[in-house]
Design a protein around this motif. Structure first.
Motif, PDB file in Angstrom:
ATOM      1  N   HIS A 126       0.784  -1.137   0.070  1.00 58.87           N
ATOM      2  CA  HIS A 126      -0.061   0.224  -0.051  1.00 58.87           C
ATOM      3  C   HIS A 126       0.804   1.428  -0.075  1.00 58.87           C
ATOM      4  CE1 HIS A 126      -3.575  -2.146   0.355  1.00 58.87           C
ATOM      5  NE2 HIS A 126      -3.500  -2.451   1.583  1.00 58.87           N
ATOM      6  N   PHE A 127       1.965   1.098   0.699  1.00 57.23           N
ATOM      7  CA  PHE A 127       2.877   2.495   0.775  1.00 57.23           C
ATOM      8  C   PHE A 127       3.391   2.576  -0.608  1.00 57.23           C
ATOM      9  CE2 PHE A 127       7.256   3.694   1.428  1.00 57.23           C
ATOM     10  CZ  PHE A 127       7.103   5.204   2.015  1.00 57.23           C
ATOM     11  N   LEU A 142       2.075   2.212  -3.201  1.00 57.30           N
ATOM     12  CA  LEU A 142       1.061   2.318  -4.235  1.00 57.30           C
ATOM     13  C   LEU A 142       0.552   3.720  -4.156  1.00 57.30           C
ATOM     14  CD1 LEU A 142      -1.281  -0.764  -4.200  1.00 57.30           C
ATOM     15  CD2 LEU A 142       0.498  -0.158  -6.124  1.00 57.30           C
ATOM     16  N   THR A 143       1.217   4.433  -3.045  1.00 57.38           N
ATOM     17  CA  THR A 143       0.528   5.867  -2.905  1.00 57.38           C
ATOM     18  C   THR A 143       1.107   6.833  -3.852  1.00 57.38           C
ATOM     19  OG1 THR A 143       2.283   6.531  -1.430  1.00 57.38           O
ATOM     20  CG2 THR A 143       0.425   5.477  -0.555  1.00 57.38           C
ATOM     21  N   ASP A 144       0.473   8.186  -3.992  1.00 59.64           N
ATOM     22  CA  ASP A 144       1.149   9.235  -5.027  1.00 59.64           C
ATOM     23  C   ASP A 144       2.364   9.568  -4.620  1.00 59.64           C
ATOM     24  OD1 ASP A 144      -1.105   8.636  -6.619  1.00 59.64           O
ATOM     25  OD2 ASP A 144      -2.566  10.487  -5.851  1.00 59.64           O
ATOM     26  N   ASP A 145       2.447  10.034  -3.536  1.00 58.35           N
ATOM     27  CA  ASP A 145       3.671  10.628  -2.947  1.00 58.35           C
ATOM     28  C   ASP A 145       4.962   9.808  -3.186  1.00 58.35           C
ATOM     29  OD1 ASP A 145       2.255  12.451  -1.667  1.00 58.35           O
ATOM     30  OD2 ASP A 145       2.135  11.681   0.354  1.00 58.35           O
ATOM     31  N   VAL A 146       4.912   8.435  -3.002  1.00 58.36           N
ATOM     32  CA  VAL A 146       6.045   7.639  -3.339  1.00 58.36           C
ATOM     33  C   VAL A 146       6.121   7.473  -4.838  1.00 58.36           C
ATOM     34  CG1 VAL A 146       6.673   5.184  -3.613  1.00 58.36           C
ATOM     35  CG2 VAL A 146       5.814   6.228  -1.479  1.00 58.36           C
ATOM     36  N   HIS A 147       4.757   7.534  -5.570  1.00 58.94           N
ATOM     37  CA  HIS A 147       5.219   7.620  -7.050  1.00 58.94           C
ATOM     38  C   HIS A 147       5.895   8.809  -7.689  1.00 58.94           C
ATOM     39  CE1 HIS A 147       3.792   8.321 -11.344  1.00 58.94           C
ATOM     40  NE2 HIS A 147       3.777   7.019 -11.354  1.00 58.94           N
ATOM     41  N   ASN A 148       5.627   9.888  -6.961  1.00 57.02           N
ATOM     42  CA  ASN A 148       6.104  11.207  -7.474  1.00 57.02           C
ATOM     43  C   ASN A 148       7.653  11.319  -7.058  1.00 57.02           C
ATOM     44  OD1 ASN A 148       3.665  12.086  -8.449  1.00 57.02           O
ATOM     45  ND2 ASN A 148       3.001  13.000  -6.711  1.00 57.02           N
ATOM     46  N   PHE A 149       7.936  10.832  -5.881  1.00 54.67           N
ATOM     47  CA  PHE A 149       9.060  10.938  -5.041  1.00 54.67           C
ATOM     48  C   PHE A 149      10.113   9.981  -6.394  1.00 54.67           C
ATOM     49  CE2 PHE A 149      12.820   9.297  -2.832  1.00 54.67           C
ATOM     50  CZ  PHE A 149      13.358  10.441  -2.018  1.00 54.67           C
ATOM     51  N   ILE A 150       9.684   8.963  -6.477  1.00 55.74           N
ATOM     52  CA  ILE A 150      10.461   7.991  -7.497  1.00 55.74           C
ATOM     53  C   ILE A 150      10.654   8.615  -8.833  1.00 55.74           C
ATOM     54  CG2 ILE A 150      10.748   5.824  -8.440  1.00 55.74           C
ATOM     55  CD1 ILE A 150      11.486   5.980  -5.488  1.00 55.74           C
ATOM     56  N   THR A 151       9.732   9.337  -9.542  1.00 56.52           N
ATOM     57  CA  THR A 151       9.565   9.983 -11.107  1.00 56.52           C
ATOM     58  C   THR A 151      10.626  10.935 -10.880  1.00 56.52           C
ATOM     59  OG1 THR A 151       7.177   9.261 -11.100  1.00 56.52           O
ATOM     60  CG2 THR A 151       8.183  11.142 -12.389  1.00 56.52           C
ATOM     61  N   ALA A 152      10.665  11.719  -9.699  1.00 58.12           N
ATOM     62  CA  ALA A 152      11.536  12.719  -9.613  1.00 58.12           C
ATOM     63  C   ALA A 152      12.969  12.451  -9.373  1.00 58.12           C
ATOM     64  CB  ALA A 152      11.019  14.058  -8.869  1.00 58.12           C
ATOM     65  N   LEU A 153      13.344  11.105  -9.033  1.00 60.49           N
ATOM     66  CA  LEU A 153      14.423  10.750  -8.478  1.00 60.49           C
ATOM     67  C   LEU A 153      15.778  11.037  -9.167  1.00 60.49           C
ATOM     68  CD1 LEU A 153      16.000   9.527  -5.893  1.00 60.49           C
ATOM     69  CD2 LEU A 153      15.353   7.419  -6.732  1.00 60.49           C
ATOM     70  N   PRO A 154      15.693  10.673 -10.473  1.00 57.84           N
ATOM     71  CA  PRO A 154      16.625  10.654 -11.619  1.00 57.84           C
ATOM     72  C   PRO A 154      17.473  12.040 -11.810  1.00 57.84           C
ATOM     73  CG  PRO A 154      15.042   9.493 -12.639  1.00 57.84           C
ATOM     74  CD  PRO A 154      14.359   9.970 -11.285  1.00 57.84           C
ATOM     75  N   GLU A 162      13.385   0.011   0.762  1.00 56.06           N
ATOM     76  CA  GLU A 162      12.098  -0.503   1.061  1.00 56.06           C
ATOM     77  C   GLU A 162      11.199  -0.548   0.016  1.00 56.06           C
ATOM     78  OE1 GLU A 162      11.407  -2.058   3.757  1.00 56.06           O
ATOM     79  OE2 GLU A 162      12.825  -1.402   5.435  1.00 56.06           O
ATOM     80  N   ILE A 163      11.378   0.496  -0.995  1.00 57.69           N
ATOM     81  CA  ILE A 163      10.411   0.496  -1.913  1.00 57.69           C
ATOM     82  C   ILE A 163      10.844  -0.336  -3.225  1.00 57.69           C
ATOM     83  CG2 ILE A 163       9.721   2.217  -3.971  1.00 57.69           C
ATOM     84  CD1 ILE A 163      10.018   4.840  -2.022  1.00 57.69           C
ATOM     85  N   HIS A 164      12.267  -0.723  -3.387  1.00 58.29           N
ATOM     86  CA  HIS A 164      12.678  -1.342  -4.366  1.00 58.29           C
ATOM     87  C   HIS A 164      12.570  -2.576  -4.066  1.00 58.29           C
ATOM     88  CE1 HIS A 164      15.944  -3.746  -6.525  1.00 58.29           C
ATOM     89  NE2 HIS A 164      15.403  -2.897  -7.575  1.00 58.29           N
ATOM     90  N   ARG A 165      12.554  -3.477  -2.981  1.00 58.39           N
ATOM     91  CA  ARG A 165      12.367  -4.735  -2.740  1.00 58.39           C
ATOM     92  C   ARG A 165      10.726  -5.152  -2.833  1.00 58.39           C
ATOM     93  NH1 ARG A 165      11.319  -6.786   3.326  1.00 58.39           N
ATOM     94  NH2 ARG A 165      11.006  -4.810   4.372  1.00 58.39           N
TER      95      ARG A 165
END
Length: 452
Positions: A53-54, A56-68, A136-139
């Motif tokens: 669930h963590f 799948l949240t928008d906050d995690v999605h946005n964080f990973i999208t901006a990471l590069p 945690e996200i990657h695994r």
């Protein structure tokens, strides 16, 4: 015929109920995850489900999208280490340490130097928080989500996003210089450094990892509740969701209307969905389980009934058992009856060696058809006849047996002294407006017990 509750109605109501009980820690989350049967996910434990669930949240999605872009400006610290060399100089010479080393050999070897060698330190508190969060996200996305071929997964994590994130996590030169995420134990000092950082990559990492820690520790603050509400219910079958909705609402009625009781956590040994306790009584609530009862009636091949019709049925079951073993080699004991109600509520008197004093048997049908209503009624009354707890309950004068049939959109005009019928919409009615007869169905056995 009344309005039938839709899947959206059930999702909204069940999420609200689910989060209410998760905040108290009262539900058996292991039983719950098996009951929800999340689409495409092989759910085994609650902590794993929360990680999903963590991610799948928008906050995690946005964080990973901006990471590069953000990881290129990762913070480092320039340090100097004292390096002893022979015949070469790396960095500036530390003359005090050099003379000390040379003096130990009587100045016989003047090729030895101690140098202040510069290096870049990546393993700083802010990066430790970042790397642990990314681990945690990657695994989770690679082990739990990547193999899922359902549309809901691609709406949150496309195949390209998964590939790009995996490549970044494994191959980025900056991230690779930080300690492996699995080996990092984030401290309070690390979290404070990330929280106070002026770089948004670290303050955002702090916010996410703090939320993750609270989620995993079942600290259901409002933002954690919102997180679960966004992603929690993804059932494969609406009938299962309807059953849980009914169970949750009945638990809430018991919790609110029965004085002196409180919801209690369930240990790992019980398959109950929830239980309530007072100083003198324990209530166990089971969903899709036989609980502590038995609904299994074996057939004794040696005792053939005398009535010809029952004798033929006896012979048919015996022939089936024998023929199945002959054709397949699989042994199968003939069974007269075996069943399992959708809902069981067991009430025990804990002052009398946990004596069973009352049982409610419930059958729940997500249907508004007359045929399904008849089927549910027949199943429920059969459960009533075969329910066994050290003997048939229906024959035990010390145990009150009540039966409840819940449908979705069926209206009945008559009343029965044996079965109470409810429509699903009755469970949406505010407490103050609910008819008292079916609430009393649940609470009267307790009142009688307290008066005894």
């Amino acid at each position: 015929m009344t309005r039938k509750l839709t899947a959206d109605d059930l999702v909204d109501a069940t999420t609200e109920e689910l989060l209410t009980y998760l905040r108290t820690g009262a539900l058996n989350t292991q039983a719950l995850t098996h009951s929800l049967n999340y689409e495409g996910l092989d759910i085994e434990d609650w902590d794993r489900l929360k990680r999903i669930h963590f991610c799948l949240t928008d906050d995690v999605h946005n964080f990973i999208t901006a990471l590069p872009d953000r990881v290129r400006r990762i913070k480092t610290e320039h340090q100097r280490e004292h390096l002893q060399t022979r015949g070469e100089i790396r960095g500036s010479i530390n003359w005090g340490s050099t003379l000390r080393v040379q003096s130990e050999t009587g100045y016989a070897d003047r090729s030895q130097f101690v140098c202040n060698t510069p290096y870049t330190e990546y393993d700083i508190p802010e990066n430790r928080v970042l790397k642990r969060l990314l681990w945690e996200i990657h695994r989770t996305v690679t082990k739990e989500l990547q193999s899922i071929e359902y549309e809901w997964r691609r709406e949150n994590w496309t195949d390209d996003q998964l590939t790009q994130f995996t490549r970044l996590y494994k191959q980025n030169v900056h991230l690779n210089r930080i300690t492996d995420g699995q080996s990092i134990s984030v401290s309070g000092k690390d979290m404070n450094a990330a929280r106070r950082s002026r770089l948004s990559i670290y303050s955002d990492a702090y916010d996410l990892y703090d939320k993750y820690q609270r989620l995993q520790s079942d600290t259901f603050d409002p933002d954690i509740t919102d997180l679960l509400a966004e992603t929690l219910v993804i059932p494969t079958e609406t009938p299962t969701l309807f059953e849980l909705f009914c169970c949750f609402r009945i638990i809430r009625i018991l919790d609110r209307r029965v004085p002196g009781f409180s919801l209690h956590p369930i240990d790992g040994q019980s398959n109950a969905l929830a239980h309530l306790e007072s100083d003198e009584t324990r209530i166990e609530i089971y969903h899709d389980s036989t609980g502590n009862l038995s609904f299994h009636e074996p057939l004794n091949p040696e005792h053939r009934p005398t009535h010809p019709s029952f004798a033929r049925y006896h012979d048919a079951l015996t022939d089936y058992s024998n023929t199945l073993e002959t054709l397949t080699g699989n042994s199968h004991d003939p069974v007269l009856y075996s069943g399992r109600p959708d809902l069981i509520i067991e009430i025990y008197d804990t002052t009398a060696d946990d004596q069973l004093v009352s049982v409610l048997l419930g059958e729940i049908k997500h249907s508004n058809t007359t045929q399904t209503f008849k089927q549910g009624l027949e199943e429920l009354l059969t459960y009533r006849q075969f329910a066994n707890h050290d003997g048939y309950l229906i024959d035990d004068p010390d145990v009150t047996v009540t039966t409840l049939l819940i449908t979705n959109g069926v209206t009945t005009s008559g009343e029965s002294s044996t079965v109470t019928h409810l429509d699903g919409t009755d469970l949406l009615t505010p407490q103050s407006e609910q008819p008292h007869d079916w609430i009393n169905l649940l609470t009267d056995p307790l009142a009688n017990l307290n008066q005894a």
